[in-house]
Design an enzyme around this catalytic site. Structure first.
Site, PDB file in Angstrom:
ATOM      1  N   GLU A 127       3.538   2.566 -25.622  1.00  9.78           N
ATOM      2  CA  GLU A 127       2.612   3.706 -25.753  1.00  9.78           C
ATOM      3  C   GLU A 127       1.957   4.132 -24.444  1.00  9.78           C
ATOM      4  O   GLU A 127       0.750   4.375 -24.389  1.00  9.78           O
ATOM      5  CB  GLU A 127       1.557   3.385 -26.824  1.00  9.78           C
ATOM      6  CG  GLU A 127       2.212   3.060 -28.165  1.00  9.78           C
ATOM      7  CD  GLU A 127       1.237   2.633 -29.250  1.00  9.78           C
ATOM      8  OE1 GLU A 127       0.031   2.564 -29.000  1.00  9.78           O
ATOM      9  OE2 GLU A 127       1.724   2.355 -30.375  1.00  9.78           O
ATOM     10  N   ASN A 169       8.651   1.536 -25.761  1.00 11.85           N
ATOM     11  CA  ASN A 169       8.374   1.850 -27.170  1.00 11.85           C
ATOM     12  C   ASN A 169       7.206   2.834 -27.280  1.00 11.85           C
ATOM     13  O   ASN A 169       6.182   2.654 -26.611  1.00 11.85           O
ATOM     14  CB  ASN A 169       8.000   0.533 -27.882  1.00 11.85           C
ATOM     15  CG  ASN A 169       7.920   0.642 -29.385  1.00 11.85           C
ATOM     16  OD1 ASN A 169       8.847   1.124 -30.026  1.00 11.85           O
ATOM     17  ND2 ASN A 169       6.815   0.187 -29.970  1.00 11.85           N
ATOM     18  N   HIS A 205       6.290   6.553 -37.063  1.00  8.86           N
ATOM     19  CA  HIS A 205       5.217   6.567 -38.069  1.00  8.86           C
ATOM     20  C   HIS A 205       5.111   8.009 -38.551  1.00  8.86           C
ATOM     21  O   HIS A 205       4.442   8.839 -37.926  1.00  8.86           O
ATOM     22  CB  HIS A 205       3.893   6.111 -37.448  1.00  8.86           C
ATOM     23  CG  HIS A 205       3.904   4.670 -37.030  1.00  8.86           C
ATOM     24  ND1 HIS A 205       3.999   3.639 -37.938  1.00  8.86           N
ATOM     25  CD2 HIS A 205       3.841   4.084 -35.815  1.00  8.86           C
ATOM     26  CE1 HIS A 205       3.985   2.476 -37.300  1.00  8.86           C
ATOM     27  NE2 HIS A 205       3.895   2.721 -36.006  1.00  8.86           N
ATOM     28  N   GLU A 234       9.197   1.027 -35.828  1.00 11.65           N
ATOM     29  CA  GLU A 234       7.998   0.806 -36.659  1.00 11.65           C
ATOM     30  C   GLU A 234       7.973   1.793 -37.821  1.00 11.65           C
ATOM     31  O   GLU A 234       6.921   2.336 -38.170  1.00 11.65           O
ATOM     32  CB  GLU A 234       6.721   0.968 -35.810  1.00 11.65           C
ATOM     33  CG  GLU A 234       6.666   0.045 -34.610  1.00 11.65           C
ATOM     34  CD  GLU A 234       5.379   0.139 -33.790  1.00 11.65           C
ATOM     35  OE1 GLU A 234       4.382   0.721 -34.278  1.00 11.65           O
ATOM     36  OE2 GLU A 234       5.378  -0.377 -32.654  1.00 11.65           O
ATOM     37  N   ASP A 236       7.572   3.944 -40.909  1.00 14.37           N
ATOM     38  CA  ASP A 236       6.891   4.077 -42.193  1.00 14.37           C
ATOM     39  C   ASP A 236       6.698   5.562 -42.439  1.00 14.37           C
ATOM     40  O   ASP A 236       6.591   6.344 -41.503  1.00 14.37           O
ATOM     41  CB  ASP A 236       5.589   3.265 -42.285  1.00 14.37           C
ATOM     42  CG  ASP A 236       4.602   3.482 -41.145  1.00 14.37           C
ATOM     43  OD1 ASP A 236       4.721   4.482 -40.411  1.00 14.37           O
ATOM     44  OD2 ASP A 236       3.686   2.640 -41.003  1.00 14.37           O
TER      45      ASP A 236
HETATM   46  O1  G3I Z   1      -7.507 -10.855 -37.088  1.00 15.64           O
HETATM   47  C1  G3I Z   1      -8.735 -10.124 -37.181  1.00 15.64           C
HETATM   48  C2  G3I Z   1      -9.676 -10.791 -38.150  1.00 15.64           C
HETATM   49  O2  G3I Z   1     -10.020 -12.063 -37.678  1.00 15.64           O
HETATM   50  C3  G3I Z   1     -10.914  -9.898 -38.297  1.00 15.64           C
HETATM   51  O3  G3I Z   1     -11.764 -10.450 -39.250  1.00 15.64           O
HETATM   52  C4  G3I Z   1     -10.517  -8.506 -38.715  1.00 15.64           C
HETATM   53  C5  G3I Z   1     -11.714  -7.562 -38.815  1.00 15.64           C
HETATM   54  O4  G3I Z   1     -11.365  -6.235 -38.498  1.00 15.64           O
HETATM   55  O5  G3I Z   1      -9.630  -7.972 -37.763  1.00 15.64           O
HETATM   56  C6  G3I Z   1      -8.442  -8.721 -37.644  1.00 15.64           C
HETATM   57  O6  G3I Z   1      -7.632  -8.130 -36.656  1.00 15.64           O
HETATM   58  C7  G3I Z   1      -7.007  -6.906 -37.021  1.00 15.64           C
HETATM   59  C8  G3I Z   1      -5.502  -7.091 -36.864  1.00 15.64           C
HETATM   60  O7  G3I Z   1      -4.866  -5.860 -37.097  1.00 15.64           O
HETATM   61  C9  G3I Z   1      -4.925  -8.128 -37.827  1.00 15.64           C
HETATM   62  O8  G3I Z   1      -5.081  -7.698 -39.153  1.00 15.64           O
HETATM   63  C10 G3I Z   1      -7.505  -5.838 -36.083  1.00 15.64           C
HETATM   64  O9  G3I Z   1      -8.872  -5.579 -36.327  1.00 15.64           O
HETATM   65  C11 G3I Z   1      -6.709  -4.571 -36.279  1.00 15.64           C
HETATM   66  O10 G3I Z   1      -7.074  -3.652 -35.263  1.00 15.64           O
HETATM   67  C12 G3I Z   1      -5.241  -4.878 -36.157  1.00 15.64           C
HETATM   68  O11 G3I Z   1      -4.533  -3.670 -36.409  1.00 15.64           O
HETATM   69  C13 G3I Z   1      -3.210  -3.643 -35.931  1.00 15.64           C
HETATM   70  C14 G3I Z   1      -3.057  -2.503 -34.940  1.00 15.64           C
HETATM   71  O12 G3I Z   1      -1.699  -2.416 -34.524  1.00 15.64           O
HETATM   72  C15 G3I Z   1      -3.935  -2.698 -33.723  1.00 15.64           C
HETATM   73  O13 G3I Z   1      -3.766  -1.693 -32.809  1.00 15.64           O
HETATM   74  C16 G3I Z   1      -2.277  -3.458 -37.112  1.00 15.64           C
HETATM   75  O14 G3I Z   1      -2.302  -4.630 -37.934  1.00 15.64           O
HETATM   76  C17 G3I Z   1      -0.858  -3.221 -36.633  1.00 15.64           C
HETATM   77  O15 G3I Z   1      -0.036  -2.826 -37.720  1.00 15.64           O
HETATM   78  C18 G3I Z   1      -0.851  -2.090 -35.608  1.00 15.64           C
HETATM   79  O16 G3I Z   1       0.455  -1.930 -35.146  1.00 15.64           O
HETATM   80  C19 G3I Z   1       0.646  -0.886 -34.181  1.00 15.64           C
HETATM   81  C20 G3I Z   1       1.714  -1.359 -33.217  1.00 15.64           C
HETATM   82  O17 G3I Z   1       1.347  -2.598 -32.650  1.00 15.64           O
HETATM   83  C21 G3I Z   1       1.964  -0.324 -32.130  1.00 15.64           C
HETATM   84  N1  G3I Z   1       2.261   0.982 -32.706  1.00 15.64           N
HETATM   85  C22 G3I Z   1       1.302   1.464 -33.691  1.00 15.64           C
HETATM   86  C23 G3I Z   1       1.096   0.432 -34.805  1.00 15.64           C
HETATM   87  C24 G3I Z   1       0.161   0.974 -35.883  1.00 15.64           C
HETATM   88  O18 G3I Z   1      -1.125   1.190 -35.384  1.00 15.64           O
END
Ligand code: G3I
Length: 304
Positions: A127, A169, A205, A234, A236
């Site tokens: 990105e 990516n 996405h 990715e 969806d």
């Molecule tokens: O693990 C912590 C947990 O301890 C905490 O209590 C909780 C509270 O918010 O957060 C948890 O972490 C979260 C993590 O996902 C695991 O669930 C983060 O806040 C959250 O920001 C994170 O989101 C991820 C996101 O990337 C971050 O940018 C998504 O799961 C994940 O699907 C998403 O994936 C991205 C790709 O890496 C790049 N392309 C876009 C895609 C979608 O946004």
């Protein structure tokens, strides 16, 4: 064939999913994972904040869990992501300039070395291009270390794990537009100058704001014509029913029509596993039942 992975394999491709380590103990989840998919991408576990929470102190427990699960189930791994402006540990967020550049290089070297020989392809840089019509780089702390940060990242990854395919990516690059053309020009320049790049990931996405467009296949093809593999990384698709099913089939058919499109990864298993669950964008419902989108994606693979 009767599963996504086996049907993709029959065309010389893979069909993968994003995986969260903490869900591997959920038997509904792991049963679908191991039945349907032959490639996995750790959804968060290989990111900078997860793997280097303290500078130069590495933490691979959750990512190792996914890699070990994959290798035990004949699944390959897409590593995600070595250098990205998001999900950086707080210590890295407070760095800039040479200190940040050196930290990035050290990070890439350590992570790619830890997984050497176990990764099919790495998202080396994620990105890095701006949204909108300019087609230029995104402003970020990494970009402010110098425009060559992306090629340095690729060179560093190649030195650490020469056997992994190295990908760039991004999202909203899924048709011919200013952003994808910016990436295209960078890849063309890298190939001309011998910067090591093997593949480009198109996140895909898709929703009403960034829909599947008629030039999806042509966009994959123009990158392939530069001499790189292309992967849908990715996928969806917001929606439901036959409209969603048709779009899934269109994406699969577009990949099958491009020789160098060597695989498709969906960003999660059940709708409830999605980062945007309210869009119900995946192939299995919250209970793990196959949706219409599953059947149309499978049928498209089997007709390819
Ligand atoms: O693990 C912590 C947990 O301890 C905490 O209590 C909780 C509270 O918010 O957060 C948890 O972490 C979260 C993590 O996902 C695991 O669930 C983060 O806040 C959250 O920001 C994170 O989101 C991820 C996101 O990337 C971050 O940018 C998504 O799961 C994940 O699907 C998403 O994936 C991205 C790709 O890496 C790049 N392309 C876009 C895609 C979608 O946004």
């Amino acid at each position: 064939a009767t599963t996504l992975g086996a049907s993709a394999q029959a065309t010389g491709r893979y069909f993968g999913t994003a995986v969260a380590a903490y869900k591997l103990s959920d038997s509904v989840y792991s049963t679908i994972l191991d039945r349907e998919f032959d490639m996995v991408t750790p959804e968060n576990e290989m990111k900078w904040d997860a793997t280097e929470p303290v500078q130069n102190s590495f933490s691979y427990g959750s990512a190792d869990q996914i890699v070990n699960h994959a290798l035990a189930h004949n699944q390959r791994v897409r590593g995600h992501a070595l250098a990205w402006h998001q999900q950086q540990p707080s210590w890295a967020q407070s760095l800039s300039g040479t200190a940040l550049r050196n930290a990035m290089v050290n990070h890439i070297t350590n992570v790619a070395t830890h997984y050497k020989g176990k990764i099919y392809s790495w998202d080396v840089v994620n990105e890095a291009f701006a949204d909108g019509g300019g087609g230029g780089r995104r402003d970020s702390s990494l970009q402010r270390t110098g425009n060559d940060w992306i090629e340095v990242a690729f060179q560093t990854a190649r030195a650490a794990d020469p056997g992994a395919k190295l990908c760039y990516n991004d999202y909203n690059t899924d048709g011919v537009n200013a952003k994808s053309t910016g990436v295209y020009n960078m890849v063309k320049d890298f190939k001309a100058r011998g910067v090591p790049i093997d593949c480009v990931g198109f996140q895909s996405h898709l929703n009403s704001g960034s829909p599947y467009t008629a030039d999806y296949q042509a966009n994959l093809q123009r990158f392939a014509d530069l001499g790189v593999d292309v992967q849908i990384t990715e996928l969806d698709i917001a929606g439901s029913g036959s409209a969603q099913a048709t779009t899934y089939a269109n994406v699969v058919k577009s990949c099958l029509a491009v020789t160098r499109c060597n695989g498709i990864t969906v960003w999660g298993i059940r709708d409830s596993d999605s980062w945007r669950a309210s869009d119900t964008p995946l192939l299995f419902d919250n209970s793990g039942n196959k949706k219409a989108a599953y059947t149309s994606a499978l049928d498209a693979l089997n007709s390819g």
